[in-house]
Design a protein around this motif. Structure first.
Motif, PDB file in Angstrom:
ATOM      1  N   MET A  95       0.833  -1.186   0.000  1.00  0.00           N
ATOM      2  CA  MET A  95       0.000   0.000   0.000  1.00  0.00           C
ATOM      3  C   MET A  95       0.876   1.247   0.000  1.00  0.00           C
ATOM      4  O   MET A  95       1.858   1.307   0.697  1.00  0.00           O
ATOM      5  N   ALA A  96       0.459   2.214  -0.778  1.00  0.00           N
ATOM      6  CA  ALA A  96       1.224   3.451  -0.860  1.00  0.00           C
ATOM      7  C   ALA A  96       0.292   4.632  -0.642  1.00  0.00           C
ATOM      8  O   ALA A  96      -0.786   4.677  -1.188  1.00  0.00           O
ATOM      9  N   ALA A  97       0.722   5.558   0.206  1.00  0.00           N
ATOM     10  CA  ALA A  97      -0.057   6.788   0.380  1.00  0.00           C
ATOM     11  C   ALA A  97       0.704   7.774   1.244  1.00  0.00           C
ATOM     12  O   ALA A  97       1.435   7.388   2.130  1.00  0.00           O
ATOM     13  N   LEU A  98       0.546   9.021   0.948  1.00  0.00           N
ATOM     14  CA  LEU A  98       1.004  10.102   1.794  1.00  0.00           C
ATOM     15  C   LEU A  98      -0.215  10.554   2.580  1.00  0.00           C
ATOM     16  O   LEU A  98      -1.343  10.344   2.125  1.00  0.00           O
ATOM     17  N   PRO A  99      -0.028  11.159   3.721  1.00  0.00           N
ATOM     18  CA  PRO A  99      -1.215  11.658   4.421  1.00  0.00           C
ATOM     19  C   PRO A  99      -2.039  12.536   3.482  1.00  0.00           C
ATOM     20  O   PRO A  99      -1.529  13.483   2.885  1.00  0.00           O
ATOM     21  N   GLY A 100      -3.285  12.167   3.309  1.00  0.00           N
ATOM     22  CA  GLY A 100      -4.161  12.950   2.455  1.00  0.00           C
ATOM     23  C   GLY A 100      -4.122  12.567   0.989  1.00  0.00           C
ATOM     24  O   GLY A 100      -4.902  13.066   0.204  1.00  0.00           O
ATOM     25  N   ARG A 101      -3.208  11.696   0.586  1.00  0.00           N
ATOM     26  CA  ARG A 101      -3.101  11.271  -0.812  1.00  0.00           C
ATOM     27  C   ARG A 101      -3.312   9.768  -0.904  1.00  0.00           C
ATOM     28  O   ARG A 101      -2.775   9.012  -0.111  1.00  0.00           O
ATOM     29  N   ALA A 102      -4.097   9.344  -1.881  1.00  0.00           N
ATOM     30  CA  ALA A 102      -4.337   7.924  -2.095  1.00  0.00           C
ATOM     31  C   ALA A 102      -4.504   7.648  -3.580  1.00  0.00           C
ATOM     32  O   ALA A 102      -4.923   8.519  -4.334  1.00  0.00           O
ATOM     33  N   THR A 103      -4.170   6.447  -3.969  1.00  0.00           N
ATOM     34  CA  THR A 103      -4.416   5.987  -5.330  1.00  0.00           C
ATOM     35  C   THR A 103      -5.245   4.713  -5.258  1.00  0.00           C
ATOM     36  O   THR A 103      -4.925   3.802  -4.499  1.00  0.00           O
ATOM     37  N   ILE A 104      -6.296   4.677  -6.032  1.00  0.00           N
ATOM     38  CA  ILE A 104      -7.138   3.489  -6.118  1.00  0.00           C
ATOM     39  C   ILE A 104      -6.984   2.940  -7.527  1.00  0.00           C
ATOM     40  O   ILE A 104      -7.231   3.642  -8.506  1.00  0.00           O
ATOM     41  N   GLY A 105      -6.551   1.697  -7.618  1.00  0.00           N
ATOM     42  CA  GLY A 105      -6.428   1.029  -8.908  1.00  0.00           C
ATOM     43  C   GLY A 105      -7.609   0.108  -9.107  1.00  0.00           C
ATOM     44  O   GLY A 105      -7.925  -0.700  -8.235  1.00  0.00           O
ATOM     45  N   ILE A 106      -8.259   0.247 -10.246  1.00  0.00           N
ATOM     46  CA  ILE A 106      -9.399  -0.603 -10.588  1.00  0.00           C
ATOM     47  C   ILE A 106      -9.054  -1.333 -11.874  1.00  0.00           C
ATOM     48  O   ILE A 106      -8.758  -0.708 -12.890  1.00  0.00           O
ATOM     49  N   SER A 107      -9.065  -2.659 -11.797  1.00  0.00           N
ATOM     50  CA  SER A 107      -8.724  -3.441 -12.975  1.00  0.00           C
ATOM     51  C   SER A 107      -9.706  -4.595 -13.132  1.00  0.00           C
ATOM     52  O   SER A 107     -10.550  -4.833 -12.271  1.00  0.00           O
ATOM     53  N   GLY A 108      -9.580  -5.286 -14.222  1.00  0.00           N
ATOM     54  CA  GLY A 108     -10.438  -6.406 -14.565  1.00  0.00           C
ATOM     55  C   GLY A 108     -10.273  -6.662 -16.049  1.00  0.00           C
ATOM     56  O   GLY A 108      -9.533  -5.959 -16.735  1.00  0.00           O
ATOM     57  N   TYR A 109     -10.965  -7.667 -16.524  1.00  0.00           N
ATOM     58  CA  TYR A 109     -10.896  -7.968 -17.951  1.00  0.00           C
ATOM     59  C   TYR A 109     -11.430  -6.794 -18.769  1.00  0.00           C
ATOM     60  O   TYR A 109     -12.286  -6.041 -18.301  1.00  0.00           O
ATOM     61  N   ALA A 110     -10.953  -6.680 -19.997  1.00  0.00           N
ATOM     62  CA  ALA A 110     -11.491  -5.675 -20.916  1.00  0.00           C
ATOM     63  C   ALA A 110     -12.988  -5.929 -21.067  1.00  0.00           C
ATOM     64  O   ALA A 110     -13.405  -7.057 -21.297  1.00  0.00           O
ATOM     65  N   GLY A 111     -13.794  -4.902 -20.876  1.00  0.00           N
ATOM     66  CA  GLY A 111     -15.235  -5.026 -20.978  1.00  0.00           C
ATOM     67  C   GLY A 111     -15.929  -5.429 -19.692  1.00  0.00           C
ATOM     68  O   GLY A 111     -17.142  -5.624 -19.670  1.00  0.00           O
ATOM     69  N   ALA A 112     -15.187  -5.520 -18.593  1.00  0.00           N
ATOM     70  CA  ALA A 112     -15.766  -5.994 -17.323  1.00  0.00           C
ATOM     71  C   ALA A 112     -16.629  -4.955 -16.620  1.00  0.00           C
ATOM     72  O   ALA A 112     -17.492  -5.303 -15.827  1.00  0.00           O
ATOM     73  N   GLY A 113     -16.385  -3.674 -16.864  1.00  0.00           N
ATOM     74  CA  GLY A 113     -17.140  -2.625 -16.189  1.00  0.00           C
ATOM     75  C   GLY A 113     -16.276  -1.731 -15.318  1.00  0.00           C
ATOM     76  O   GLY A 113     -16.777  -1.043 -14.433  1.00  0.00           O
ATOM     77  N   LYS A 114     -14.978  -1.705 -15.571  1.00  0.00           N
ATOM     78  CA  LYS A 114     -14.040  -0.898 -14.788  1.00  0.00           C
ATOM     79  C   LYS A 114     -14.366   0.587 -14.837  1.00  0.00           C
ATOM     80  O   LYS A 114     -14.404   1.251 -13.812  1.00  0.00           O
ATOM     81  N   SER A 115     -14.607   1.090 -16.028  1.00  0.00           N
ATOM     82  CA  SER A 115     -14.877   2.526 -16.180  1.00  0.00           C
ATOM     83  C   SER A 115     -16.187   2.923 -15.520  1.00  0.00           C
ATOM     84  O   SER A 115     -16.290   4.003 -14.920  1.00  0.00           O
ATOM     85  N   THR A 116     -17.170   2.066 -15.613  1.00  0.00           N
ATOM     86  CA  THR A 116     -18.463   2.348 -14.979  1.00  0.00           C
ATOM     87  C   THR A 116     -18.295   2.459 -13.468  1.00  0.00           C
ATOM     88  O   THR A 116     -18.801   3.403 -12.844  1.00  0.00           O
ATOM     89  N   LEU A 117     -17.576   1.512 -12.874  1.00  0.00           N
ATOM     90  CA  LEU A 117     -17.333   1.560 -11.428  1.00  0.00           C
ATOM     91  C   LEU A 117     -16.513   2.794 -11.068  1.00  0.00           C
ATOM     92  O   LEU A 117     -16.822   3.491 -10.088  1.00  0.00           O
ATOM     93  N   THR A 118     -15.506   3.095 -11.857  1.00  0.00           N
ATOM     94  CA  THR A 118     -14.648   4.246 -11.575  1.00  0.00           C
ATOM     95  C   THR A 118     -15.433   5.547 -11.577  1.00  0.00           C
ATOM     96  O   THR A 118     -15.292   6.371 -10.667  1.00  0.00           O
ATOM     97  N   ARG A 119     -16.265   5.741 -12.589  1.00  0.00           N
ATOM     98  CA  ARG A 119     -17.067   6.970 -12.639  1.00  0.00           C
ATOM     99  C   ARG A 119     -17.986   7.075 -11.421  1.00  0.00           C
ATOM    100  O   ARG A 119     -18.142   8.155 -10.849  1.00  0.00           O
ATOM    101  N   ALA A 120     -18.558   5.962 -10.997  1.00  0.00           N
ATOM    102  CA  ALA A 120     -19.434   5.974  -9.821  1.00  0.00           C
ATOM    103  C   ALA A 120     -18.648   6.329  -8.561  1.00  0.00           C
ATOM    104  O   ALA A 120     -19.103   7.145  -7.747  1.00  0.00           O
TER     105      ALA A 120
END
Length: 181
Positions: A1-26
């Motif tokens: 896990m990597a983060a600075l106080p107040g900074r975070a990165t969330i990685g969302i992955s899955g198969y192409a066409g799985a719905g990654k972008s839909t979840l990310t926008r939500a």
């Protein structure tokens, strides 16, 4: 896990066409201070259209050096060069909107080169065949006839990447997308 106080990165992955972008926008719409980074901005048009067991068409080096590390360092201005698909090369630099939470959705990012840069990893669960069917339907609706790429390149790349790197097992959370939307 990597983060600075107040900074975070969330990685969302899955198969192409799985719905990654839909979840990310939500998620971005519900997390105060969140900014979305599209993984497609780091795909190399030539390399992402050929077979690769490690999804080498994902510009992981550029992603790490231009965005992820600067974000976690706390840089206030982050500039990166999204791929210009018409010119088939990195385009003009753009500035990433400032935010404390960066949410990235992309294929091939749960790779040893990037995993330590995510504060949280989410795998979007989908049957590979359902993801391909959904992705092909989405592309057709947009006027993109990529059926051959889906069946001969992207789906096999996903399967080989999963066999080699076990990205679903590296995720801290799993999300089952509704593939029948």
């Amino acid at each position: 896990m990597a983060a600075l106080p107040g900074r975070a990165t969330i990685g969302i992955s899955g198969y192409a066409g799985a719905g990654k972008s839909t979840l990310t926008r939500a998620l971005v719409g519900r997390i105060p201070g969140a900014t979305r980074l599209r993984g497609d901005d780091f795909l190399d048009p030539a390399r992402s259209h050929r077979r690769s067991p490690d999804w080498d068409g994902v510009g992981r080096d550029r992603l790490r050096e231009e965005v992820l590390r600067p974000h976690l360092r706390g840089d206030r201005t982050i500039r990166y060069r999204p791929f210009d698909w018409s010119r088939r090369e990195p385009g003009e630099p753009v500035t990433l909107p400032t935010g404390d939470v960066l949410v990235l959705d992309a294929i091939g990012i749960f790779h040893p080169d990037l995993l330590d840069l995510f504060s949280l990893t989410i795998w979007v669960e989908a049957d590979p065949e359902d993801a391909v069917r959904r992705g092909m339907a989405r592309d057709r609706a947009l006027g993109r006839l990529h059926d051959r790429l889906w069946t001969e390149v992207w789906a096999p790349n996903d399967v080989e990447f999963a066999a080699r790197f076990a990205p679903a097992g590296r995720a801290e959370l799993r999300y089952r997308a509704d593939l029948e939307r």
